[in-house]
Design an enzyme around this catalytic site. Sequence first.
Site, PDB file in Angstrom:
ATOM      1  N   CYS A 155      15.748 -56.032  -9.318  1.00  0.00           N
ATOM      2  CA  CYS A 155      14.904 -55.071  -9.027  1.00  0.00           C
ATOM      3  C   CYS A 155      14.996 -54.538 -10.708  1.00  0.00           C
ATOM      4  O   CYS A 155      16.105 -53.660 -11.055  1.00  0.00           O
ATOM      5  CB  CYS A 155      14.999 -53.352  -9.036  1.00  0.00           C
ATOM      6  SG  CYS A 155      13.965 -52.538  -9.418  1.00  0.00           S
TER       7      CYS A 155
ATOM      8  N   CYS B 208      14.856 -50.757 -11.743  1.00  0.00           N
ATOM      9  CA  CYS B 208      15.131 -49.845 -11.535  1.00  0.00           C
ATOM     10  C   CYS B 208      16.659 -49.978 -12.616  1.00  0.00           C
ATOM     11  O   CYS B 208      17.152 -48.862 -12.633  1.00  0.00           O
ATOM     12  CB  CYS B 208      15.690 -50.085  -9.467  1.00  0.00           C
ATOM     13  SG  CYS B 208      14.486 -50.580  -8.854  1.00  0.00           S
ATOM     14  N   ASP B 209      17.180 -50.894 -12.370  1.00  0.00           N
ATOM     15  CA  ASP B 209      18.685 -50.701 -13.133  1.00  0.00           C
ATOM     16  C   ASP B 209      18.948 -51.722 -14.693  1.00  0.00           C
ATOM     17  O   ASP B 209      19.903 -51.520 -15.011  1.00  0.00           O
ATOM     18  CB  ASP B 209      19.445 -52.292 -11.793  1.00  0.00           C
ATOM     19  CG  ASP B 209      19.494 -51.594 -10.491  1.00  0.00           C
ATOM     20  OD1 ASP B 209      19.686 -50.411 -11.018  1.00  0.00           O
ATOM     21  OD2 ASP B 209      19.624 -52.356  -9.961  1.00  0.00           O
TER      22      ASP B 209
END
Length: 303
Positions: free
Chosen positions: A130, A133-134
């Site tokens: 992701c 997300c990261d």
Amino acid sequence: MYDTVIIGGGIAGLTAAVYARRAGLSTVVCEATVCGGQIINSPEVDNYPARPHVAGWQLAADLQAQAEEFGAEIKFCAVTGLSVKSGKKTVHTSAGDLDAKTVIIANGAEHRRLDCDGADRLYQRGVSACATCDGAFFRGRECCVVGGGNTAFEDAVYLSSLASKVYLINRRSVFRAEPKLVSALKSKENVEILTPWVPERVLGEQGVEGFEIKNVDTGEKRTLPVSGVFAAIGMIPANGIFSGTVELDESGYIKADESCRTSLPGVFAAGDTRVKALRQLVTAAADGAVAASQAAAYINLAL
Ligand code: NAP
């Protein structure tokens, strides 16, 4: 007893909830994490009718609000199984059992994981599925995206604004991604696209210290000096819990017909979880509408 229990709060499930409520069905949506499904990680969606350039999370939030406005209940719980006795369906969840006259399975699919050496060991320690997300962890560092679909190209475009350099590697020299996304990525100065290359090994002990890749044509090996590896290599269905209840195909997708009917009367499948030719937001939404209408028809016929 609910008229319909919808498993999954992605675009298919939420659209089903809107249609089910408009048909007067008592409706609950079971969602394990956050509503919206895969789309919440797309920074910009360009192919949903009449909503050009909409952010994925915005589309999801609008649809959730619409479903709730129509009276759908949303329960945040994990579904662990589905059983049927004398026509009554029971959806087993982490919040208890939910009885239903009909069930709409709209649980989407999961990210396919990289299967090279080191990928599992360093998962969430530099290996991720992701980018939104990261990605921020890799600000000013080099990272790599694996894959050649829309997700890979969107991820690489996003990461190019954070990382010092982004490599995109794909196992073929042609891409599944739309040409518009390919052009967008090619215009970035800090991006290198490498094809046809495949992952060999993720290097590092506590975190990613490099990524060894191999050229498919020549066998040449190369180590990319990256600290992040993002896998964007497609999705796989997560239908193991339904395998004894509804028929699946050899890849694990739920077999359903044009009307989203599964092998079990009163159980419907909508969106990416079912066998279908095109997995897109618009077809997920269409499935949700069809499945809910069919659920309403099933209940009316049973009266
Ligand atoms: P995808 O379109 O299935 O692409 C997967 C990519 O990963 C392909 O390039 C594939 O290569 C490669 N791949 C698969 N398994 C691999 C492996 N084991 N090792 C290395 N490479 C591997 O997946 P996606 O990009 O996640 O997209 C899924 C669906 O969502 C698609 O229908 C897509 O259009 C849609 N989507 C739409 C948007 C949007 O419209 N904004 C955004 C994201 C996703 P091959 O081509 O060789 O198989």
